[in-house]
Enzyme design. Sequence first.
Site, PDB file in Angstrom:
ATOM      1  N   GLU A  15       0.773  -1.253   0.145  1.00 29.34           N
ATOM      2  CA  GLU A  15      -0.056  -0.086  -0.157  1.00 29.34           C
ATOM      3  C   GLU A  15       0.900   1.292  -0.093  1.00 29.34           C
ATOM      4  O   GLU A  15       0.581   2.402   0.566  1.00 29.34           O
ATOM      5  CB  GLU A  15      -0.874   0.074   0.903  1.00 29.34           C
ATOM      6  CG  GLU A  15      -2.014  -1.258   1.143  1.00 29.34           C
ATOM      7  CD  GLU A  15      -2.814  -1.369   2.197  1.00 29.34           C
ATOM      8  OE1 GLU A  15      -2.460  -0.843   3.377  1.00 29.34           O
ATOM      9  OE2 GLU A  15      -3.947  -1.871   2.045  1.00 29.34           O
ATOM     10  N   PRO A  23       3.836   6.971   7.820  1.00 34.84           N
ATOM     11  CA  PRO A  23       2.876   7.185   9.052  1.00 34.84           C
ATOM     12  C   PRO A  23       1.453   6.636   8.872  1.00 34.84           C
ATOM     13  O   PRO A  23       0.817   6.496   9.752  1.00 34.84           O
ATOM     14  CB  PRO A  23       2.927   8.667   9.128  1.00 34.84           C
ATOM     15  CG  PRO A  23       3.422   9.120   7.931  1.00 34.84           C
ATOM     16  CD  PRO A  23       4.344   8.062   7.460  1.00 34.84           C
ATOM     17  N   ASN A  24       1.102   6.495   7.395  1.00 29.14           N
ATOM     18  CA  ASN A  24      -0.076   6.088   7.014  1.00 29.14           C
ATOM     19  C   ASN A  24      -0.257   4.651   6.815  1.00 29.14           C
ATOM     20  O   ASN A  24      -1.238   4.031   6.557  1.00 29.14           O
ATOM     21  CB  ASN A  24      -0.503   6.657   5.781  1.00 29.14           C
ATOM     22  CG  ASN A  24      -0.641   8.137   5.998  1.00 29.14           C
ATOM     23  OD1 ASN A  24      -0.251   8.810   4.910  1.00 29.14           O
ATOM     24  ND2 ASN A  24      -1.304   8.764   6.903  1.00 29.14           N
ATOM     25  N   HIS A  61     -15.083 -11.150   5.988  1.00 29.68           N
ATOM     26  CA  HIS A  61     -14.054 -11.906   7.077  1.00 29.68           C
ATOM     27  C   HIS A  61     -13.073 -10.860   7.125  1.00 29.68           C
ATOM     28  O   HIS A  61     -11.860 -11.264   6.593  1.00 29.68           O
ATOM     29  CB  HIS A  61     -13.759 -13.195   6.567  1.00 29.68           C
ATOM     30  CG  HIS A  61     -15.072 -14.139   6.472  1.00 29.68           C
ATOM     31  ND1 HIS A  61     -15.051 -15.483   5.792  1.00 29.68           N
ATOM     32  CD2 HIS A  61     -16.133 -14.200   7.051  1.00 29.68           C
ATOM     33  CE1 HIS A  61     -16.143 -16.048   5.893  1.00 29.68           C
ATOM     34  NE2 HIS A  61     -16.859 -15.438   6.530  1.00 29.68           N
ATOM     35  N   HIS A 119      -8.151  -8.764   0.630  1.00 29.44           N
ATOM     36  CA  HIS A 119      -7.665  -7.323   0.841  1.00 29.44           C
ATOM     37  C   HIS A 119      -6.485  -7.770   1.744  1.00 29.44           C
ATOM     38  O   HIS A 119      -6.592  -8.669   2.584  1.00 29.44           O
ATOM     39  CB  HIS A 119      -8.504  -6.603   1.479  1.00 29.44           C
ATOM     40  CG  HIS A 119      -9.405  -5.951   0.375  1.00 29.44           C
ATOM     41  ND1 HIS A 119      -9.668  -4.487   0.451  1.00 29.44           N
ATOM     42  CD2 HIS A 119     -10.068  -6.451  -0.474  1.00 29.44           C
ATOM     43  CE1 HIS A 119     -10.510  -4.070  -0.715  1.00 29.44           C
ATOM     44  NE2 HIS A 119     -11.065  -5.441  -1.086  1.00 29.44           N
ATOM     45  N   GLU A 176      -9.381   3.882  -0.223  1.00 28.41           N
ATOM     46  CA  GLU A 176      -9.664   4.382   1.283  1.00 28.41           C
ATOM     47  C   GLU A 176      -8.762   5.388   1.821  1.00 28.41           C
ATOM     48  O   GLU A 176      -8.832   6.037   2.921  1.00 28.41           O
ATOM     49  CB  GLU A 176      -9.768   3.067   2.424  1.00 28.41           C
ATOM     50  CG  GLU A 176      -8.647   2.460   2.444  1.00 28.41           C
ATOM     51  CD  GLU A 176      -8.574   1.421   1.331  1.00 28.41           C
ATOM     52  OE1 GLU A 176      -7.672   0.408   1.656  1.00 28.41           O
ATOM     53  OE2 GLU A 176      -9.111   1.260   0.423  1.00 28.41           O
TER      54      GLU A 176
END
Length: 684
Positions: free
Chosen positions: A176, A196-197, A396, A465, A490
């Site tokens: 990510e 930091p994210n 889930h 994911h 997101e």
Amino acid sequence: MKHTVVILIAAMVLSSCSKPKQKRYQASSPDGNIEVDFNVNNQGEPFYLVAFNNKAIVDTSYLGFDFVNVKSIKDNFKIINSTASTFNETWRMPWGEQEDVVNHYNELRVELEETSELNRKVNLVFKVYNDGIGFRYEFPEQPNFKEALIAEEQTEFNLTEDYKTFWIPGDWEIYEHLYSTTKLSEIDAISKRNHPNLAQTHIPNNAVNTPVTMVGEDGTHLSFHEAALVDYSGMTLEVDTENLNLKSVLVGSENTKHKVKRKVPFHTPWRTLQIAENAPELIESKLIINLNEPNKLEDISWFTPMKYTGVWWEMHLGKSTWDLASGKHGATTENVKKYIDFSAKNNIGGVLVEGWNTGWSEEEGGFDFVTPYPDYNLDEVTRYANEKGVEIIMHHETYGGVDTYIKQQDSAYALMKSLGIHTVKSGYVFTLSPKGEYHHGQFMVNHHNNSAINGAKYQVAINAHEPIKATGLRRTYPNIISREGLRGQEFNAWAEDGGNPPEHLPIVAFTRMLAGPIDYTPGIFNIKFDKYKPNNQVNTTLAQQLALYVVIYSPVQMAADLLEHYEANPKALQFIKDVGVDWQQTKVLNGEVGDFVTIARQERDTGNWFVGGITDENARTITVDFSFLNDTETYQATIYKDGENAHWNDNPLDLDVETVNVTKDSKLTLNLAKGGGFAISLMK
């Protein structure tokens, strides 16, 4: 109908007194533009080279393995046999970017044996396509080699140019990251640690994740990845910035000295290099999926590609929460029924429900994948959805507790089957349990693959994911339908660094999307989040959000925004209602990595076409040539485009909609705003 032709071209058997270094072992692509050469040098070290259009793109690159407590396999080899063959078939995707896929390659198989006392054997297999190459190691059954404890795989890609490179760091935990664009010689992955994210990172080498895409001075496009990742560790590529060399670094474990443990015989995943003369050809390549085995599932008719809404975005905005204790629980029976009603009314086939099950608060003692919160009547919701012709998508989330999930998975899948629920979104945020395992190591590779195999028994399709990377296994197990595996939508809702910049998706289309379908969750209409999060927003125009339904491929596409934002903009919602999700064929009309891309896709069954185009932070003019349309048809084109004053930040909602008739002889010129795009529906 499947057509297969296999032709044996030659078999060359060499005696032990041969001099393999003097003989050429070669395979070319069917069109002759790509050539692979293989040999061993005077020290018995195996190596290969790759040329494209008579120009070397991979220079002498060595191959081998380091093992735990056993001598490395890297030299003292002789070639004992080689065979060459060709293969040509057309196979059919049960769902996908196109229905029929041509799988045509020439193969070179070279058998090696050590001249030292162990006499270990290994085969190198090269498949050379018109769109690139794949190669893998095969360890045959043999008396002196029963088990491989692989400490490291020593696969090299020795490049001949300082390519412009689009990369994310070779993180053992997450994919990510935002993409960087630098010269190959300027890659610094180590500096991306401790973002930091991000929930956690582990970047032990100056390595990049795959797919990593490069562009040369002459326009040659390369993308490095892997295919058919099964019972092995994920591969990152360490960058030697001085010598322009990439070398495999497998993801490890804190629990063992080895990174991969396999019984002999076995083979590795395919190491892949997609090669193209231009950027659109990279997206059209089917190299990765072709290198996987054919469909092993007898029946996949129970899965239907679909659009879906869901109780999801409202949590990221803070309107509601996943847990019950907050007092703002989103997954209530009443709330989910609203999503079901909206989906049924707007040609949307599914509803995702996150936060339905117990365990979202720490004091609840962990997730239970069969027990709903008391304000969510699972039986009533599924009954109501079935009555409305809408499918519930199960969720889930494990919070990294993989050991707990493994114990409960059969019960969870059995519950889904009993309710007629065929799709699950799984999640693996945070550090894993069992402790010491990484998200992209052999343990998790096996978990994700075993989940798909197990899911097929219960007629469950999986959208993972925080997953392991996509490597084309959707061909073998078509219930692997989509996954995240990138910095998704997101991040726009909660990242502290401003979210995903306008260049993000024009890079993703030529990098991450080459690996397989992406659940990016497009369709945010409320670009500015002033009511909920005034410091966050989506960094695109509304027109680009519509274009993503065509550009970023997935057989499950979310209409991710709040229902009230769709109801307030029926003009834009119409495109989401109309757009397909399962395609007869795909045409990439134009594009440049990191700048812009335009893709046209023809819907299965209806024959209607949809076109999407997106750009980065730069405004640009795009001409759409409709020559891909049927010769005899006239289509009604509804065009959703950036308005005259549109801008991703200053005026993102400026949208114009117009309708014209077009044929295959038509051309249309469109102005894309900064961070903008366009979407076109073409109905017969």
